[in-house]
Design a protein around this motif. Structure first.
Motif, PDB file in Angstrom:
ATOM      1  N   GLY A 141      37.801  15.124 -11.021  1.00 26.27           N
ATOM      2  CA  GLY A 141      37.247  13.809 -11.306  1.00 26.27           C
ATOM      3  C   GLY A 141      38.262  12.677 -11.329  1.00 26.27           C
ATOM      4  O   GLY A 141      37.880  11.520 -11.531  1.00 26.27           O
ATOM      5  N   GLU A 142      39.531  12.984 -11.139  1.00 25.96           N
ATOM      6  CA  GLU A 142      40.562  11.943 -11.176  1.00 25.96           C
ATOM      7  C   GLU A 142      40.554  11.164  -9.869  1.00 25.96           C
ATOM      8  O   GLU A 142      40.679  11.754  -8.795  1.00 25.96           O
ATOM      9  N   PRO A 143      40.395   9.841  -9.911  1.00 23.58           N
ATOM     10  CA  PRO A 143      40.476   9.065  -8.669  1.00 23.58           C
ATOM     11  C   PRO A 143      41.822   9.297  -7.991  1.00 23.58           C
ATOM     12  O   PRO A 143      42.874   9.259  -8.636  1.00 23.58           O
ATOM     13  N   VAL A 144      41.784   9.532  -6.693  1.00 27.86           N
ATOM     14  CA  VAL A 144      42.999   9.917  -5.995  1.00 27.86           C
ATOM     15  C   VAL A 144      44.040   8.809  -6.022  1.00 27.86           C
ATOM     16  O   VAL A 144      45.239   9.063  -6.154  1.00 27.86           O
ATOM     17  N   CYS A 145      43.608   7.555  -5.917  1.00 32.48           N
ATOM     18  CA  CYS A 145      44.582   6.463  -5.945  1.00 32.48           C
ATOM     19  C   CYS A 145      45.305   6.424  -7.287  1.00 32.48           C
ATOM     20  O   CYS A 145      46.497   6.088  -7.346  1.00 32.48           O
ATOM     21  N   GLU A 146      44.613   6.796  -8.346  1.00 32.36           N
ATOM     22  CA  GLU A 146      45.273   6.827  -9.653  1.00 32.36           C
ATOM     23  C   GLU A 146      46.176   8.052  -9.782  1.00 32.36           C
ATOM     24  O   GLU A 146      47.259   7.979 -10.380  1.00 32.36           O
ATOM     25  N   TYR A 147      45.747   9.167  -9.221  1.00 29.99           N
ATOM     26  CA  TYR A 147      46.602  10.354  -9.229  1.00 29.99           C
ATOM     27  C   TYR A 147      47.960  10.062  -8.597  1.00 29.99           C
ATOM     28  O   TYR A 147      48.998  10.489  -9.082  1.00 29.99           O
ATOM     29  N   LEU A 195      41.623   7.369   4.651  1.00 32.81           N
ATOM     30  CA  LEU A 195      40.641   7.947   3.731  1.00 32.81           C
ATOM     31  C   LEU A 195      39.489   7.004   3.426  1.00 32.81           C
ATOM     32  O   LEU A 195      38.521   7.412   2.764  1.00 32.81           O
ATOM     33  N   ASP A 196      39.565   5.787   3.923  1.00 33.66           N
ATOM     34  CA  ASP A 196      38.432   4.888   3.776  1.00 33.66           C
ATOM     35  C   ASP A 196      37.315   5.242   4.758  1.00 33.66           C
ATOM     36  O   ASP A 196      36.207   4.732   4.636  1.00 33.66           O
ATOM     37  N   THR A 242      41.779   1.161  -7.533  1.00 33.97           N
ATOM     38  CA  THR A 242      41.189   0.868  -8.837  1.00 33.97           C
ATOM     39  C   THR A 242      42.089  -0.118  -9.570  1.00 33.97           C
ATOM     40  O   THR A 242      43.277  -0.265  -9.242  1.00 33.97           O
ATOM     41  N   PRO A 243      41.568  -0.801 -10.586  1.00 35.59           N
ATOM     42  CA  PRO A 243      42.428  -1.713 -11.358  1.00 35.59           C
ATOM     43  C   PRO A 243      43.654  -1.015 -11.965  1.00 35.59           C
ATOM     44  O   PRO A 243      44.739  -1.587 -12.016  1.00 35.59           O
ATOM     45  N   LYS A 244      43.493   0.212 -12.419  1.00 27.44           N
ATOM     46  CA  LYS A 244      44.632   0.936 -12.996  1.00 27.44           C
ATOM     47  C   LYS A 244      45.690   1.203 -11.931  1.00 27.44           C
ATOM     48  O   LYS A 244      46.895   1.078 -12.188  1.00 27.44           O
ATOM     49  N   ALA A 245      45.259   1.591 -10.735  1.00 25.28           N
ATOM     50  CA  ALA A 245      46.218   1.864  -9.665  1.00 25.28           C
ATOM     51  C   ALA A 245      46.912   0.580  -9.223  1.00 25.28           C
ATOM     52  O   ALA A 245      48.120   0.569  -8.962  1.00 25.28           O
ATOM     53  N   ALA A 330      36.889  11.318   0.513  1.00 21.17           N
ATOM     54  CA  ALA A 330      37.055   9.930   0.926  1.00 21.17           C
ATOM     55  C   ALA A 330      36.093   9.022   0.191  1.00 21.17           C
ATOM     56  O   ALA A 330      36.268   7.814   0.173  1.00 21.17           O
ATOM     57  N   ALA A 331      35.063   9.585  -0.408  1.00 21.74           N
ATOM     58  CA  ALA A 331      34.103   8.765  -1.138  1.00 21.74           C
ATOM     59  C   ALA A 331      34.559   8.479  -2.556  1.00 21.74           C
ATOM     60  O   ALA A 331      33.843   7.856  -3.316  1.00 21.74           O
ATOM     61  N   GLU A 332      35.761   8.948  -2.934  1.00 22.49           N
ATOM     62  CA  GLU A 332      36.286   8.612  -4.243  1.00 22.49           C
ATOM     63  C   GLU A 332      36.346   7.090  -4.380  1.00 22.49           C
ATOM     64  O   GLU A 332      36.506   6.368  -3.394  1.00 22.49           O
TER      65      GLU A 332
END
Length: 363
Positions: A141-147, A195-196, A242-245, A330-332
């Motif tokens: 469940g972790e967004p990949v961009c944040e990972y 990945l988009d 994401t805002p965090k990333a 890719a749908a993350e």
């Protein structure tokens, strides 16, 4: 070698014959032998041509460009020349372990992803230490961009992807070429855009398959970092983060590039950028302050000493590496970001003409 090899290997280079010869040798030594190795020489370079001419392996092909265009352009030219269904990227100052392509091909065959991008862990070799990156695979469940961008500590390496770990369908690399002219974060830019696409996912093999050489005695461009241009680029890809990333990148990578200015105005502007368009964490604030206040060499020494004592962790923070590959959709919400080292200014750069410079045209 058959008329259509299994994998095309693309290596951009310029004016580093000893390094590119080492990289080529590691590619030709793969246990998968049905390959072609395409070295794209980014401009007139007789020394590199002569050095590669001594290898004498029919699987080696040389593409010589009439003028320098940078690593993204050189990679794109190599991909256009590729004959295999898969293309693996290798920087001229890195090496592959012998099983690298075999593991990735097996991972690709086992994947259910329509268009998989296959990456792996690597061994980060600095003058002070060696350690495996990424230290962990993503949690459920972790967004990949944040990972790949958001830190859990003050040092980089929790999530990571680097050019020399990437193998992707040749058709995808042609559909989504590298952005010519982008000086830094080239993997980040490419992977986010790849990945988009709805049919593209990232799969990471848990084994470290690449030797990433960070020879920090090479000439560096840290004091001449194009941080303004990179900030504009980051603003352009904000919808993919994401805002965090977004906050993490501003307060780590962009700040590392800007910190040598020692400008309080720049300090305040980047802080406002991260707060206004992102969602910084406590770790982001600590990272931001240590980048601006602690001398880079001291940061790098502390980082390497700490990370070299740690063992890579699995998806949930296990002390042992995860034993299976991990797939990201890719749908993350934020697709994926790429090479985000905690101290971008810490990464070594080769002389300005080289198309695979860690800080200039590659990383």
């Amino acid at each position: 070698m058959s008329s259509t090899p299994e994998v095309s290997v693309v290596i951009p280079t310029f004016a580093r014959p000893d390094l590119v010869t080492r990289a080529v040798s590691s590619a030709l030594a793969q246990t998968v032998t049905d390959i072609e190795v395409i070295v794209v020489v980014d401009g007139p370079d007789p020394a590199t041509r002569d050095a590669l001419g001594e290898i004498g392996d029919p699987r080696l092909r040389l593409v010589e460009l009439a003028r320098k265009g940078g690593a993204p352009n050189a990679r794109n030219m190599g991909v256009l020349a590729a004959r295999a269904p898969w293309t693996a990227l290798l920087d001229d100052d890195d090496e592959w372990l012998p099983e690298k392509l075999a593991v990735q091909l097996e991972t690709a065959r086992a994947s259910t992803v329509p268009t998989p991008v296959i990456a792996s862990r690597l061994i980060n070799k600095t003058p002070r230490a060696e350690f495996v990156m990424p230290r962990r695979l993503p949690m459920a469940g972790e967004p990949v961009c944040e990972y790949l961008t958001v830190r859990r500590g003050l040092f980089h390496g929790d999530g990571f992807i680097q050019t020399s770990t990437i193998m992707a369908p040749t058709s995808l690399l042609r559909r989504v070429p590298f952005t010519v002219g982008l000086r830094r974060q080239q993997e980040l830019d490419w992977t986010l855009r790849a990945l988009d696409h709805d049919d593209v996912d990232l799969v990471i093999a848990a084994e470290p398959l690449v030797l990433w050489h960070q020879d920090e005695d090479r000439p560096r461009i840290s004091l001449n970092s194009p941080w303004e241009a990179q900030l504009e680029w980051l603003r352009g890809i904000r919808p993919l983060l994401t805002p965090k990333a977004y906050a993490a990148i501003v307060m780590s990578i962009i700040s590392s590039m800007a910190a040598p200015t020692r400008s309080f105005r720049v300090f305040r502007m980047l802080l406002a950028e991260a707060r206004g368009h992102g969602r910084p964490s406590a770790i982001d604030y600590l990272t931001f302050l240590q980048i601006w206040l602690i001398p880079p060499q001291l940061r790098h020494t502390l980082r390497d000493r700490i990370l070299s004592r740690r063992r890579p962790a699995g998806p949930a923070g296990d002390t042992e590496p995860h034993t299976t590959e991990q797939t990201f959709g890719a749908a993350e919400p934020a697709a994926l970001s790429s090479v985000v080292a905690s101290d971008e200014a810490a990464l070594p750069a080769s002389p300005a003409p080289s198309p695979t410079s860690r800080n200039d045209v590659h990383a």
